[in-house]
Design a protein around this motif. Structure first.
Motif, mmCIF file in Angstrom:
data_model
loop_
_atom_site.group_PDB
_atom_site.id
_atom_site.type_symbol
_atom_site.label_atom_id
_atom_site.label_comp_id
_atom_site.label_asym_id
_atom_site.label_seq_id
_atom_site.Cartn_x
_atom_site.Cartn_y
_atom_site.Cartn_z
ATOM 1 N N PHE A 1 -7.164 2.630 4.630
ATOM 2 C CA PHE A 1 -6.869 3.912 5.278
ATOM 3 C C PHE A 1 -7.891 4.231 6.367
ATOM 4 C CE2 PHE A 1 -7.377 8.584 5.389
ATOM 5 C CZ PHE A 1 -6.122 8.906 5.873
ATOM 6 N N LEU A 2 -9.148 3.901 6.100
ATOM 7 C CA LEU A 2 -10.218 4.172 7.073
ATOM 8 C C LEU A 2 -10.391 3.030 8.085
ATOM 9 C CD1 LEU A 2 -12.881 5.619 4.592
ATOM 10 C CD2 LEU A 2 -11.466 6.925 6.181
ATOM 11 N N GLY B 1 -0.269 3.270 -3.062
ATOM 12 C CA GLY B 1 -1.051 4.439 -2.647
ATOM 13 C C GLY B 1 -0.266 5.736 -2.730
ATOM 14 N N SER B 2 0.894 5.722 -3.390
ATOM 15 C CA SER B 2 1.718 6.937 -3.507
ATOM 16 C C SER B 2 1.176 7.832 -4.629
ATOM 17 C CB SER B 2 3.168 6.547 -3.801
ATOM 18 O OG SER B 2 3.251 6.011 -5.102
ATOM 19 N N SER B 3 1.836 8.965 -4.828
ATOM 20 C CA SER B 3 1.334 9.925 -5.827
ATOM 21 C C SER B 3 1.453 9.390 -7.262
ATOM 22 C CB SER B 3 2.064 11.258 -5.688
ATOM 23 O OG SER B 3 3.441 11.045 -5.797
ATOM 24 N N ASN C 1 0.822 -1.223 0.000
ATOM 25 C CA ASN C 1 0.000 0.000 0.000
ATOM 26 C C ASN C 1 0.848 1.263 0.000
ATOM 27 O OD1 ASN C 1 -2.295 -1.484 -0.032
ATOM 28 N ND2 ASN C 1 -2.944 -1.019 2.049
ATOM 29 N N GLU C 2 2.031 1.183 0.611
ATOM 30 C CA GLU C 2 2.929 2.343 0.643
ATOM 31 C C GLU C 2 3.282 2.769 -0.784
ATOM 32 O OE1 GLU C 2 3.984 4.124 3.238
ATOM 33 O OE2 GLU C 2 2.714 2.896 4.545
ATOM 34 N N PHE D 1 -4.112 5.781 -7.740
ATOM 35 C CA PHE D 1 -5.052 6.903 -7.881
ATOM 36 C C PHE D 1 -4.802 7.733 -9.137
ATOM 37 C CE2 PHE D 1 -4.985 6.041 -3.289
ATOM 38 C CZ PHE D 1 -6.283 5.574 -3.203
ATOM 39 N N LEU E 1 -7.507 0.437 -0.928
ATOM 40 C CA LEU E 1 -6.609 1.428 -0.304
ATOM 41 C C LEU E 1 -7.396 2.368 0.607
ATOM 42 C CD1 LEU E 1 -4.340 2.281 -3.355
ATOM 43 C CD2 LEU E 1 -3.488 1.533 -1.144
ATOM 44 N N VAL E 2 -8.550 2.836 0.112
ATOM 45 C CA VAL E 2 -9.379 3.749 0.918
ATOM 46 C C VAL E 2 -9.897 3.019 2.158
ATOM 47 C CG1 VAL E 2 -11.539 5.071 0.935
ATOM 48 C CG2 VAL E 2 -10.023 5.221 -1.029
ATOM 49 N N LEU F 1 -14.754 11.543 0.321
ATOM 50 C CA LEU F 1 -15.648 11.879 1.440
ATOM 51 C C LEU F 1 -16.243 13.275 1.261
ATOM 52 C CD1 LEU F 1 -13.685 10.383 4.488
ATOM 53 C CD2 LEU F 1 -15.661 9.421 3.304
ATOM 54 N N TRP G 1 -6.956 11.326 -1.517
ATOM 55 C CA TRP G 1 -8.031 10.734 -2.337
ATOM 56 C C TRP G 1 -9.244 10.417 -1.471
ATOM 57 C CZ3 TRP G 1 -8.809 10.030 -7.474
ATOM 58 C CH2 TRP G 1 -9.826 9.179 -7.862
ATOM 59 N N THR G 2 -8.999 9.853 -0.288
ATOM 60 C CA THR G 2 -10.103 9.526 0.626
ATOM 61 C C THR G 2 -10.852 10.811 0.999
ATOM 62 O OG1 THR G 2 -8.735 7.746 1.479
ATOM 63 C CG2 THR G 2 -10.672 8.299 2.766
ATOM 64 N N MET H 1 1.250 6.344 0.688
ATOM 65 C CA MET H 1 -0.032 6.454 1.389
ATOM 66 C C MET H 1 -0.555 7.887 1.448
ATOM 67 S SD MET H 1 -1.394 3.626 2.266
ATOM 68 C CE MET H 1 -2.407 3.566 3.731
ATOM 69 N N LYS H 2 0.313 8.849 1.160
ATOM 70 C CA LYS H 2 -0.077 10.258 1.237
ATOM 71 C C LYS H 2 -1.240 10.534 0.278
ATOM 72 C CE LYS H 2 2.604 14.495 1.298
ATOM 73 N NZ LYS H 2 3.872 15.055 0.829
ATOM 74 N N GLU H 3 -1.113 9.988 -0.926
ATOM 75 C CA GLU H 3 -2.147 10.200 -1.941
ATOM 76 C C GLU H 3 -3.459 9.531 -1.525
ATOM 77 O OE1 GLU H 3 -1.067 12.219 -4.224
ATOM 78 O OE2 GLU H 3 -2.962 12.381 -5.313
ATOM 79 N N THR H 4 -3.352 8.401 -0.815
ATOM 80 C CA THR H 4 -4.558 7.712 -0.335
ATOM 81 C C THR H 4 -5.339 8.629 0.593
ATOM 82 O OG1 THR H 4 -3.292 5.672 -0.399
ATOM 83 C CG2 THR H 4 -5.381 5.584 0.754
ATOM 84 N N LYS H 5 -4.599 9.358 1.431
ATOM 85 C CA LYS H 5 -5.218 10.303 2.372
ATOM 86 C C LYS H 5 -5.982 11.384 1.604
ATOM 87 C CE LYS H 5 -2.434 12.867 4.872
ATOM 88 N NZ LYS H 5 -1.292 13.068 5.776
#
Lengths: 271, 131
Positions: free
Chosen positions: A239-240, A200-202, A196-197, A206, A235-236, B12, B7-8, B1-5
């Motif tokens: 994160f949640l 889920g990066s830039s 995920n690191e 996404f 990923l979302v 939301l 994006w979430t 993970m920064k982008e996940t934050k």
């Protein structure tokens, strides 16, 4: 006697040692029933120009070496029948979104670096893997979650078709992302958080805006675009903290594979 | 993970905007469908400004709308811009623009709230004095 049909092959040539820019050269190849594009390339090399370069190996759509742009679509040369392309002119170029080594040979090392970066293997404790106490049993439903993604042969056709990769060379791309997802959804795997690191990066999942070209061109019928959308959701949810079962499955004896009694121990390793 | 934050947050904010904008449109623009009077007159608008709950509502709508819109714009622009440093500059510019617009919008809402509250008090005092 009927005349042999001739097909014109427009092939993009480029030798970085000699040429400043790529250029197209045309070759006439006599058509034969059952002929694939790879056969035509062999004919050209044997009869016109022995310096023509391309990559191939298995000749049956398994190794993924002969990916190239045929009539504007990334596909495998060994899997593409000349008859199905229609017309008497065929244009062949190297896969886009890659640097060119020579002629039709793309530089795939960057793709494989990205692939390695997402840990495309089952992440488990080594000791546990060697333990003979059972097996990682999976139901058919669990297998179906990732089965189609195991058909990937890393040919790079999806990477060549990706419009996002065309504008952002650092974007991981459909192949590494779908392969990361293949292991993320495998119940035997415990490496999702680590992956995920990266995913889920830039430059990760996404960035994909679901053009779907990767799935359209995949010669093995895999669906990387869908896998990436599932990955975004995962990923979302991760994160949640909405995914409850974080632990990978444990070794057990599946139905019909109960532990056998009186089995002699395996002989010691000889190497 | 920064982008996940980010994006979430984007997802939301989008979901929250559906409710906030839905409420705004129903309450302000199509309330007449339900037989109530027109809600876009100046006096009613000032009446809403005077209520603290609407102050929170307007600031939330502004913040979420700005974040959702500008993050979406950043993603579209990062598709068009091929230079990595230019992408970073665009992201910084959009962040600064977003913060400035949010500050200006919030300040405007506070001023409107303050004025409307002051006017409401004056009207109340006049009514008391006359009554």
């Amino acid at each position: 006697m009927a005349e042999t049909k001739t097909i014109k092959f427009h092939i993009r040539r480029y030798d970085p040692k000699k040429d400043k820019e790529p250029y197209f050269k045309t070759y006439d190849v006599p058509f034969q029933p059952g002929m694939v594009v790879l056969d035509a390339l062999h004919y050209i090399r044997e009869n016109y120009d022995p310096s023509l370069a391309w990559r191939y190996s298995c000749r049956m759509g398994v190794c993924g070496s002969c990916g190239m742009l045929i009539n504007g679509s990334p596909t495998l040369a060994c899997n593409t029948q000349v008859a199905t392309l229609g017309g008497t002119e065929i244009t062949i170029a190297p896969l886009p979104n890659f640097d060119i080594v020579k002629d039709l040979v793309p530089e795939l090392s960057k793709m494989f670096e990205k692939h390695v970066a997402v840990s495309p293997f089952i992440v488990r404790d080594e000791k546990e893997l060697d333990d003979e106490k059972g097996e990682y049993y999976q139901t058919e439903h669990q297998l179906e979650q990732y089965l189609q993604l195991t058909y990937c042969i890393r040919c790079g056709c999806c990477m060549a078709a990706c419009p996002t990769l065309a504008t952002d060379p650092d974007y991981l791309g459909p192949m590494p992302l779908s392969q990361a997802h293949r292991y993320n959804v495998d119940t035997r795997d415990g490496g999702r958080k680590t992956r995920n690191e990266k995913t889920g990066s830039s430059h990760g999942a996404f960035k994909c805006h679901f053009a779907g070209e990767c799935s359209r061109v995949c010669p093995k019928g895999a669906d990387p675009a869908k896998a990436i959308q599932h990955m975004k959701r995962q990923l979302v949810f991760d994160f949640l903290h909405l995914i409850k079962n974080q632990k990978p499955c444990e070794k057990q004896h599946g139905p019909g594979n109960e532990p056998k009694k009186d089995v002699p121990p395996a002989p010691p390793y000889t190497v | 993970m920064k982008e996940t934050k980010y994006w979430t947050g984007h997802i939301l904010a989008g979901a929250a905007l559906l409710f906030l904008l839905g409420f705004h449109f129903i309450y302000t623009h199509i309330a007449f469908l339900f037989g109530t009077e027109d809600n876009i007159t100046e006096s009613l608008s000032k009446g809403r400004d005077a209520q603290p709950v609407f102050l929170v509502f307007f600031i939330a709508l502004l913040g979420l709308g700005l974040y959702h819109g500008l993050y979406g714009l950043k993603n579209i622009l990062s598709e068009l811009i091929t230079c990595e440093n230019c992408r970073k500059i665009v992201a910084i510019i959009l962040t600064v623009v977003g913060i400035l617009l949010f500050a200006f919008g919030s300040y405007s809402s506070f001023v409107a709230h303050k004025n409307a509250t002051g006017m409401k008090n004056t009207v109340s005092r006049l009514e008391v004095n006359n009554g």
